[in-house]
Design a protein around this motif. Structure first.
Motif, mmCIF file in Angstrom:
data_model
loop_
_atom_site.group_PDB
_atom_site.id
_atom_site.type_symbol
_atom_site.label_atom_id
_atom_site.label_comp_id
_atom_site.label_asym_id
_atom_site.label_seq_id
_atom_site.Cartn_x
_atom_site.Cartn_y
_atom_site.Cartn_z
ATOM 1 N N ARG A 13 0.845 -1.185 0.000
ATOM 2 C CA ARG A 13 0.000 0.000 0.000
ATOM 3 C C ARG A 13 0.882 1.237 0.000
ATOM 4 O O ARG A 13 1.916 1.260 0.648
ATOM 5 N N PRO A 38 -6.396 -3.808 14.760
ATOM 6 C CA PRO A 38 -7.606 -3.088 14.333
ATOM 7 C C PRO A 38 -8.449 -2.663 15.539
ATOM 8 O O PRO A 38 -8.686 -3.464 16.449
ATOM 9 N N GLU A 132 -5.360 -16.364 6.317
ATOM 10 C CA GLU A 132 -6.203 -15.655 5.344
ATOM 11 C C GLU A 132 -7.668 -15.715 5.773
ATOM 12 O O GLU A 132 -8.382 -14.703 5.721
ATOM 13 N N ASP A 133 -8.120 -16.875 6.244
ATOM 14 C CA ASP A 133 -9.503 -17.031 6.687
ATOM 15 C C ASP A 133 -9.816 -16.180 7.914
ATOM 16 O O ASP A 133 -10.948 -15.754 8.098
ATOM 17 N N GLY A 135 -8.859 -13.296 8.305
ATOM 18 C CA GLY A 135 -9.007 -11.918 7.860
ATOM 19 C C GLY A 135 -7.697 -11.181 7.658
ATOM 20 O O GLY A 135 -7.607 -9.982 7.914
ATOM 21 N N PHE A 137 -6.138 -9.952 5.050
ATOM 22 C CA PHE A 137 -6.154 -8.758 4.206
ATOM 23 C C PHE A 137 -6.927 -7.617 4.856
ATOM 24 O O PHE A 137 -6.466 -6.469 4.863
ATOM 25 N N ASP A 138 -8.081 -7.906 5.434
ATOM 26 C CA ASP A 138 -8.831 -6.860 6.125
ATOM 27 C C ASP A 138 -8.083 -6.369 7.356
ATOM 28 O O ASP A 138 -7.982 -5.160 7.589
ATOM 29 N N GLY A 139 -7.553 -7.287 8.155
ATOM 30 C CA GLY A 139 -6.875 -6.914 9.396
ATOM 31 C C GLY A 139 -5.607 -6.118 9.154
ATOM 32 O O GLY A 139 -5.421 -5.030 9.707
ATOM 33 N N TRP A 140 -4.724 -6.649 8.315
ATOM 34 C CA TRP A 140 -3.477 -5.943 8.042
ATOM 35 C C TRP A 140 -3.735 -4.675 7.231
ATOM 36 O O TRP A 140 -3.013 -3.695 7.363
ATOM 37 N N GLY A 141 -4.796 -4.670 6.422
ATOM 38 C CA GLY A 141 -5.175 -3.453 5.706
ATOM 39 C C GLY A 141 -5.661 -2.380 6.658
ATOM 40 O O GLY A 141 -5.323 -1.199 6.519
ATOM 41 N N THR A 142 -6.459 -2.777 7.650
ATOM 42 C CA THR A 142 -6.921 -1.831 8.668
ATOM 43 C C THR A 142 -5.742 -1.272 9.445
ATOM 44 O O THR A 142 -5.675 -0.069 9.725
ATOM 45 N N THR A 145 -4.088 1.362 7.392
ATOM 46 C CA THR A 145 -4.885 2.592 7.406
ATOM 47 C C THR A 145 -4.690 3.344 8.721
ATOM 48 O O THR A 145 -4.519 4.571 8.736
#
Length: 155
Positions: A13, A38, A132-133, A135, A137-142, A145
């Motif tokens: 990112r 997160p 991956e299950d 989360g 991508f969502d967790g590390w993406g959060t 951010t």
């Protein structure tokens, strides 16, 4: 480093903050508490000994449950790369149930921002899939951010 899709997860990112500020955030316990999990979860405690073999320990509060994570740094390239794992604890003591090795890379984008890459390596394809299950991508993406927002607030 060769990416292995069987056992590795990664994302990159562009973060609108200088590399030096992101490095400070990732290597200072007081800063870690502001972005590392997160929200509404939080870091209750963080211990960093920034050297190869030095500890990187966190205590997370997830819905009132304290989760202690002990690990060590495997590689440090000042301002550019952090590699840490929960495979070992300080003193190179093996962990009973290791989960991952994380590789965090920071590269200047040429415009005052940072190309931020988080790669996580797992022992088995099953462990990778489990992460991956959960989360990844969502967790590390959060977290990325939150890191960007926090870094902008202190730069």
């Amino acid at each position: 480093m060769t990416f292995d899709p069987e056992t590795d997860l990664t994302f990159t990112r562009l973060i609108q903050a200088p590399r030096s500020v992101l490095w400070e955030c990732w290597t200072t316990p007081e800063h870690i508490k502001h972005f590392f999990v997160p929200k509404p979860h939080r870091i209750e405690k963080c211990e960093i000994d920034l050297r190869v073999g030095g500890k990187f320990n966190t205590t997370m509060n997830v819905e009132g449950n304290l989760m202690e994570n002990e690990g060590v740094y495997l590689e440090i390239e000042d301002g550019r790369k952090l590699v840490f794992t929960d495979t070992y604890r300080e003193g190179w003591k093996p962990a009973a149930d290791p989960f991952m090795t994380a590789i965090i890379e920071f590269k200047d984008d040429g415009n005052g921002g940072t190309l931020y890459t988080a790669t996580v390596r797992h022992r088995t394809p099953e462990a990778r899939q489990s992460h991956e299950d959960m989360g990844f991508f969502d967790g590390w993406g959060t977290v990325a951010t939150q890191l960007e927002a926090y870094a902008q607030s202190i730069k």
